[in-house]
Design an enzyme around this catalytic site. Structure first.
Site, PDB file in Angstrom:
ATOM      1  N   HIS A   1     -14.378  -4.623  -6.410  1.00 38.54           N
ATOM      2  CA  HIS A   1     -14.078  -4.723  -4.970  1.00 38.54           C
ATOM      3  C   HIS A   1     -13.558  -3.396  -4.390  1.00 38.54           C
ATOM      4  CE1 HIS A   1     -12.421  -5.964  -1.150  1.00 38.54           C
ATOM      5  NE2 HIS A   1     -11.191  -5.805  -1.590  1.00 38.54           N
TER       6      HIS A   1
ATOM      7  N   ASP B   1      -5.553  -2.318  -2.884  1.00 35.64           N
ATOM      8  CA  ASP B   1      -4.953  -3.598  -3.275  1.00 35.64           C
ATOM      9  C   ASP B   1      -3.934  -3.470  -4.414  1.00 35.64           C
ATOM     10  OD1 ASP B   1      -6.040  -5.387  -1.458  1.00 35.64           O
ATOM     11  OD2 ASP B   1      -7.885  -5.648  -2.620  1.00 35.64           O
TER      12      ASP B   1
ATOM     13  N   GLU C   1      -0.065  -4.062  -3.403  1.00 35.72           N
ATOM     14  CA  GLU C   1       0.070  -5.450  -2.994  1.00 35.72           C
ATOM     15  C   GLU C   1       0.042  -6.416  -4.182  1.00 35.72           C
ATOM     16  OE1 GLU C   1       0.506  -6.764  -0.139  1.00 35.72           O
ATOM     17  OE2 GLU C   1      -0.099  -8.860  -0.436  1.00 35.72           O
ATOM     18  N   ASP C   2      -0.940  -6.243  -5.075  1.00 37.30           N
ATOM     19  CA  ASP C   2      -1.209  -7.277  -6.080  1.00 37.30           C
ATOM     20  C   ASP C   2      -0.862  -6.916  -7.518  1.00 37.30           C
ATOM     21  OD1 ASP C   2      -2.348  -8.693  -4.005  1.00 37.30           O
ATOM     22  OD2 ASP C   2      -4.352  -7.932  -4.405  1.00 37.30           O
TER      23      ASP C   2
ATOM     24  N   ASP D   1     -12.796  -3.012   3.984  1.00 38.19           N
ATOM     25  CA  ASP D   1     -12.289  -4.079   3.124  1.00 38.19           C
ATOM     26  C   ASP D   1     -12.789  -5.432   3.633  1.00 38.19           C
ATOM     27  OD1 ASP D   1     -10.711  -5.414   1.244  1.00 38.19           O
ATOM     28  OD2 ASP D   1      -8.940  -5.414   2.541  1.00 38.19           O
TER      29      ASP D   1
HETATM   30 MN    MN Z   1      -9.175  -5.835  -0.527  1.00 34.06          MN
END
Ligand code: MN
Length: 749
Positions: free
Chosen positions: A75, A101, A104-105, A166
């Site tokens: 991604h 990302d 964030e993740d 995104d």
């Molecule tokens: Mn994303």
């Protein structure tokens, strides 16, 4: 000459099945592809930086998978590739996209990013993280999120461009998501992201976002139009060739270096036309536009575009009101081109767009291309100006987020007109702007004193709608004051917020008088003039604030005799207990026909416990694609997914959307309407009623037929059990001789 093909997104791809080794190769393949695209932009040391970012992201996401089963890292790799290849961003943006990302993740922190890549990249990643933070929490309103997106946007436009990449990749790969999520994300996309892409000048991305959203929100219509486009492709190609041939010859003779081709319009825009004009696909003539791209040097661009225009209009007759000159006045998103619509062979209107290569790159890559060409030119920077205006509005507004979003959409994302001051300066305003908007755009002091205007030397009221090319002189008076009504006479956010400020100010000065009256009154009663007592009064009169209370007292809307009913303890005021209980709004049990227990499956709930009603705006019947919307006070309301209000509801209150589906039930019938158009013929009514009542045993609730000059139009209201039955009825009616069109409409129950 071929029509250039557009991506028509197919249905779900096969589920991902690769072993570890194949997977590793697949990831590296995508990484190399990214590097290939970046190659022309790489400076010394850049390649290593990209590699570090890739490795950092791959390591951080290594245990994560997407819904499709693919490794997650694909991604961010895809987002980075969209940034470079489709938006034209550079190396640093790709690095940010790879990392977008992680903070964030995963365990990667912002400090890690800053240590490795410096503060510029860390700031952008931080911006991206903030956006996803607000978007993923299901409790906060999307409109509120959007306000936050805009705040980061004005910090650094790259944040929003990467965010668009995104979103585009997520939309392209949404098949594995749950339907309710697909709907929610799609509506958010058409509501916010597509207009934003448009405003940033990214036409191709805007179009694709709209088409993808439609694929999930209106699957039937989408498939239908895609299929018809494919079926009519040969015929269209033949027509385009016929249209282009004489133009090509003349352009060649004139020595132009050019490309010419036909481009189909987007499925979404064709759909809009079908809906707006209520015509059938076959009747939408301009299914494509012809585009001419000139290879031209900067000094000759304008002149050559007009030369091409004159060659075209020598061959085909132009429609005078459909010439768009964005050469002299580019749109504020940077778009430049000359558009005209001409009468082609077989009497069909064809839109022709004329641009140079430079203009085309700006049209396709928007903001990024604009910055590329900006260097070294003295052109006034429209984007900076736009960002400036947004910043001004955001910082001056404290209104409700949904209001804000609506204002924002109409003033910053709408199409624009350009108008002139008496001195001949150009001003860009959103479509539907009024003389009053214009006045406020010059200065708020001129706006609030505006009593009228002269448009092209003719006197007009303040509510007069402006058109491109108008010249406006504002007339002011010192006696003028803004009124509540003015809010309905402007569309720009700037005018709205200035009017609201002025109204508040005026109210405040009136309220001062009310405050004085209350002070006297309380003292007379022996109660204290303090906050507790004022609050008691505000509550008793069911008002929102003490300002409203004082104001109502001053304008005598409140009768102070009621204060006699109050009791006083010490200096404390106590309101009398209300005799009547406040009215509770009951859920209306009969908004639609038929008894309707348990034929609706509400996911995650036991359906028979949930109160629901069918929306009156779109009258769903069983078989329609529907969703539930949790309304305040009325329980669950069921709407069709293509209800005109659905997009706004889902985009602004996504967390209140509940997934629902119909279960089969043959016992209950629902009222729905059909519109029929055909040739007036003896016995047509009896043929129609025969099909409905005798052949299909469907009950008719109402039937009206009006005919004129051999043509008739009928509306029929029938009770059907579900969509299958309705579809069957439509097919049978269409098969009758003389019937041209049968169309469903929403009955006002
Ligand atoms: Mn994303």
């Amino acid at each position: 000459m071929q029509e250039v093909d557009k991506k028509v997104t197919e249905l779900a791809p096969p589920k991902y099945t690769l072993n570890a080794e194949q997977e590793r190769k697949e990831i590296l393949r995508h990484y190399s592809a990214l590097l290939r695209g970046l190659r022309p932009k790489l400076k010394r040391g850049d390649k290593e930086l990209v590699r570090t970012a890739f490795e950092m992201a791959a390591e951080a996401h290594k245990t994560m998978r997407r819904k499709s089963g693919e490794p997650y890292i694909l991604h961010p790799l895809a987002v980075a590739k969209i940034c470079t290849e489709e938006i034209g961003l550079g190396v640093r943006s790709s690095i940010c996209a790879l990392l977008h990302d992680t903070v964030e993740d995963t365990d990667v922190t912002l400090e890690d990013v800053e240590r490795e890549f410096g503060s510029e990249i860390a700031r952008i990643v931080d911006g991206l993280t903030k956006i996803s933070n607000v978007i993923d929490t299901s409790t906060s309103k999307q409109a509120d999120n959007f306000k936050k997106i805009l705040l980061t946007l004005t910090d650094d436009p790259r944040v929003i461009l990467i965010k668009l990449a995104d979103r585009l990749h997520n939309m392209r790969t949404m098949d594995f998501m749950k339907p309710e999520k697909q709907l929610k994300i799609s509506s958010e996309t058409v509501w916010v992201y597509a207009p934003l892409a448009h405003r940033m000048g990214l036409y191709a991305i805007k179009t694709e976002l709209e088409d993808l959203s439609m694929k999930y929100m209106e699957p039937d219509a989408y498939k239908d139009i895609a299929k018809k486009l494919a079926e009519t492709k040969r015929e269209r190609t033949r027509y385009i060739n016929e249209f282009i041939r004489p133009l090509k010859e003349k352009l060649d003779v004139s020595g132009f270096n050019f490309e010419i081709y036909g481009r189909p319009k987007s499925i979404h825009s064709i759909w809009n036309k079908i809906k707006k004009k209520t015509v059938a696909f076959e009747e939408v003539y301009d299914l494509f536009a012809i585009r001419i791209i000139l290879d031209s040097v900067p000094e000759k661009e304008k002149e050559e575009c007009w030369k091409v225009y004159s060659i075209i209009t020598d061959e085909y007759n132009p429609s005078p009101e459909r010439l768009r000159d964005w050469l002299s006045n580019p749109k504020s998103n940077g778009y430049e081109a000359l558009h005209t619509t001409v009468m082609g062979p077989q009497g069909r209107w064809v839109e022709v767009q004329i641009r140079t290569k430079r203009m085309n790159e700006i049209a396709e890559k928007g903001l990024a291309a604009h910055y590329k060409y900006k260097e070294g030119s003295n052109d006034e920077d429209r984007f900076d100006k736009w960002f400036g205006q947004i910043r001004e509005v955001i910082s001056s507004q404290d209104t409700d987020s949904v209001d804000f979003l609506q204002d924002f959409k109409t003033s910053f994302l709408a199409e624009e007109i350009y108008v002139y001051t008496p001195k001949g300066d150009v001003k860009m305003l959103p479509v539907n702007s009024t003389a009053l908007d214009f006045a406020f755009s010059i200065h708020s002091a001129i706006g609030s004193k505006c009593i009228g205007a002269k448009v092209n030397h003719k006197l007009v009221p303040i509510s007069h709608k402006l058109r491109s090319g108008d010249q406006i002189e504002i007339i002011t008076s010192n006696k003028q004051k803004p009124t509540e009504d003015w809010l309905n006479q402007v569309v720009t956010a700037k005018a709205k917020s200035k009017i609201k400020d002025a109204l508040k100010e005026a109210k405040r000065s009136v309220a001062e008088e009310g405050k004085y009256i209350i002070q006297k009154k309380l003292e007379g009663l022996g109660a204290a003039y303090n906050q507790a007592n004022i609050e008691e009064l505000v509550q008793y009169f069911k008002l929102n604030s003490s300002l409203d209370f004082f104001y109502d007292v001053a304008v005598k809307k409140i009768d102070l005799k009621e204060l006699k009913e109050f009791t006083i303890h010490g200096d404390k005021l106590e309101a009398p207990k209300p005799l009547k209980l406040p009215e509770i709004k009951e859920f209306d049990p009969k908004p639609s026909y038929g008894k309707k227990e348990s034929e609706l499956i509400i996911f995650g709930e036991s359906s028979d416990k949930v109160m629901y009603a069918l929306a009156k705006c779109c009258n769903p019947i069983p078989g329609d694609d529907v969703f539930g919307f949790v309304s305040t006070g009325k329980g669950l309301i069921i709407h069709r997914t293509n209800c005109p209000n659905a997009t706004q509801m889902m985009a602004n209150y996504g967390h209140r959307v509940v997934r629902t589906k119909w279960a089969k039930n043959k016992e209950i019938s629902f009222l729905t309407g059909l519109r029929i158009i055909g040739m007036d013929d003896v016995g047509v009514v009896s043929k129609i009623t025969q099909v409905i009542s005798s052949d299909m045993k469907i009950n008719i609730a109402a039937l009206t037929i009006e005919s004129e000059e051999g043509l008739f139009e009928g509306t029929i209201k029938v009770f059907v059990h579900d969509k299958d039955e309705l579809d069957e009825l439509v097919v049978r009616l269409k098969a009758l001789k003389g019937i041209e069109m049968v169309d469903r409409f929403d009955t006002e129950v």
